[in-house]
Structures are given as C-alpha cells and as structure tokens.
Design an enzyme around this catalytic site. Sequence first.
Site, PDB file in Angstrom:
ATOM      1  CE  LYS A  77      -3.685   2.116   2.827  1.00 21.71           C
ATOM      2  NZ  LYS A  77      -4.488   1.961   4.045  1.00 21.71           N
ATOM      3  CB  SER A 152      -7.872   3.774   3.233  1.00 20.95           C
ATOM      4  OG  SER A 152      -7.005   3.143   4.150  1.00 20.95           O
ATOM      5  CB  SER A 176      -7.972   0.723   6.039  1.00 24.95           C
ATOM      6  OG  SER A 176      -8.669   1.924   5.949  1.00 24.95           O
TER       7      SER A 176
END
Length: 479
Positions: A77, A152, A176
């Site tokens: 990420k 997210s 997330s």
Amino acid sequence: MFRFSTIKDYHKALQNGQTTCVEAVRFYINKIQADQHLNAWLEVYADEALAAATKLDAERKSDTVLSPLYGVVVGLKDVICYKDHRVSASSRMLEGFVSVYHATATKKLLDAGAIIIGRQNCDEFAMGSSNEHSAFGPVKNALDEARVPGGSSGGSAVAVQADHCMISLGSDTGGSVRQPADFCGIIGLKPGYGRISRYGLIAYASSFDQIGIFGKNIEDVACTLQVIAGADEFDSTVSQLPVPDYTAALENRDDHPKRIAYFKEALDHPGLDPAIKAATEGFIKKLTAHGYIIEAVDFELLEYIVPTYYVLTTAEASSNLSRYDGVRFGHRSTQSTDDLTDFYKLSRSEGFGKEVKRRIMLGTFVLSAGYYDAYFTKAQQVRRKLQLLTESVFASYDAIILPTVPAPAYRIGELQNDQLAMFLGDIYTVFANLVGIPAISIPLFQHPNGMPFGLQIMTSQDDEVSLLRLSKQFLELSE
Ligand code: GLN
C-alpha cells in the site's frame, strides 16, 4: 501457465523445477497490465522485480532451503516506505517523494526473500472506506467494476483479489484492511496493536494504525505475519513478546478455542443489511451444531464507537499531518507570498484533498481549548470503557464474531455525498482498533446481489494464534 495456490505449493513447484520466480513475476506483470483500468497500482517495479526473480532462480539449487517468503510476489500500500522508491499516501502532498529508508515490515519482507512488485493505490493518507479519496483516481472492484473495492487499502485488496500478486500489505486504522477484504472476497488480517512495527508506515492516527495483510488463504497470511511481526528498536509501541509459530499453530488440531461471543446490539442494528444478518445468524447456528458455544453479550456502547473513533483519529491526524507544511515535508506552493502563514495555507490547501482537509479541521476543532473536554477527553473516556468491556468479554470467551461491514460493496459515487453513511459503515470494524485487539475478515458468504462478504473474528490482545486457528476452522466449515 503459472498458477498460484499457496506459498507452500509454490515453493514445492520451484524446487521440483515446475516453475521459476521469473515465470511467477512475468505472470503477475502481465495480469497487472491487463487490468490497468482497475487502477489498483500507482507504480509497478517490473524491471526490478524481474531482476530479483532472475537472481533467485540463478542461485537456487534443488536442495536449497527456501526462506519463508522466498520468491513471494508482494505489493505494498502506498503508505509503507520502501527505500529509494516513491511513497505518496495517494496524495498530491507527497507526490514525487522518495523514501530514504525501509519500513521495518518492508525490510523483513525483503530479508525473507520476497519480491516487491509495486505500490498500490489507496485513499489519501488512508482516510476513507471506498478508495474514492485517492488523488490518483478511484480503484474498481474486480468482481463488479461499477462498485468500490472498499478502503482505504482498496488497491491492495484488488491486487490480491485479481491475482496481481500473492500477498499485499495494507494498513488498518479503523477497518482499512478488513473492510476491503470483505468487499473483495479475500482474507484481511489486522493484527493486534503493536504486533507489527509501524516504523516506516505513514501515520494517520498513531494509537490506532496497524499494518495488515491481505491473502487468499490463511496459511499464507500466517506465514507473512510470522515474518513481519516482532519487536523493533525503531518503534517503542511494538510488543516485546516473542512471536509465536503461527504456521505450526495452524496445524495444531487439538484443543481448539470454542467459546464465542457476539454483540446482540450489532446483529439487531437497523443499519445491518438483512442478507448479511441472515447469513451471520445462519453461520452461528452451524457453529453451534459443530460444538462451538456461541452466546450473545450486551454491547450498550455500540452507538458511541463510530463517534469516538472519528473524534480520536481526527485529533491524532491533525497532529500527525501538521508536518506537511511545504517546508519540512510535502508539496510547496509556488504562488508568491511574503507571509509565512499564507505560505503554509497555500501549500496545505493545494497539497491535501477534500477528505483529508475535512479530518484535519475536525481534529483541530476537537482539540481546541474550548471543546477539548467535551470531545477529546470524553472520547478517551469511552475508549477506556470499551477496553474494560473487552477485558470482561474475554474473561469468558475466546473470541468475538461480528459481520465485517453492515452492507456489501456499493457503487462508485453512491455514497460520495453522504459522508455520514460512509462513516457509519465502519461500525463493526473500528472497535478492534479502539481497543487494540487482533481482528480478521474471512470470505464466507455471497450476497443475493452477487457480491461477496465476510465474517469478522476478534480475539484478545496478543492472541493472533486463536484468531488464525478459528479462521482456518471456519473456512473449512464453509467449504
Ligand atoms: N474507513 C475508516 C476511515 O475512513 C478506516 C480507515 C483506515 O483504517 N485507515 O477512517
């Protein structure tokens, strides 16, 4: 053609000469390219990954003992630092920023033989639930491209869902990792707070943030956790406890944890989709039939957890993100001004997106002198109450189960003007971050609309072993 099932099988195939690391990397690069429209990746390190794979293949002999993540293709990420590579938190604020050091998790991945193939799109500074708040465009759910993948860590979830890599690392401050795993039909693990070092993870809310793992099977998730968990002199909040052997724990079949609680108010909540409620209740019946003791416990604080989460995390965010002022870090406005405050304002206004600004302002408000006690102190008190409640639940139960999200993946744009509805979608996930316990979402169900959804399991502080073992048992039961 290259096919991946588990790291263990991949390693066997490497040793039997049935495949190579280069073949694996090529397969993933092609797949990423074919799926570019999903927008899951901000950057792909194709040449580097191929070079790393070529080196591993050249060195390997049939009797080489393979390191735990040898040749395993991993994506990060865009909030996890990888030395000499860009990291932007999907924000214009950090566009072009190159990390000068490795996150501890990255270093451990590389030391264990992993090949890092690229960095993945996410909501800006990990703030969001749909991946629509990235400065670099939304990510699409590969199962239905009109729908969000969750957030997210949306890019990281889609990357595993659509076979762009074997494992992704995301971050989970309020769900997330678990929520996008639920929306995408894969496994998403958030270990307990402090199990994995946060060194090199771009901070959102430091007392909540935790690196998490996406995978398609529980063995690979356990193996990755084994590698990246553990004490770290660069993060004083990381647990000093020894890291158990998670892989061995998964093989242990005796004496399995079986006392399980669920929160009555959570399953009776009016916002819970009826199909999700029915599937969760159906699974509870199935577990009871298999000898688990499942009981409802009261959770009167349910309505308070989302507000508590948003008060505390925005407060921490307003402090953490103050460093991006165009001088110390971040985008620097080129508009001319002689006034330092104006310069900060210009740089921050240009660099941050709408959602990040909203949270910084909310956080600054709850910390302001006149409102500090009414919001921040109050929220801290609720957090403490939640901790006490959690301890009392785990005095009688081995685990808590809940849905991961109250509704399945929605359409891109559907909730964009209803931020409150989006915040309320976090109702089941933020609890684990508020109290710091490990939690996982496992893909067990399918909604009548065709989208997958998961079951969330939580265990007591430091008990990732029971969490992984229960996940394995539940996944097997659902087969
Ligand atoms: N959806 C939550 C939020 O917007 C969770 C974010 C996260 O875990 N990073 O804050």
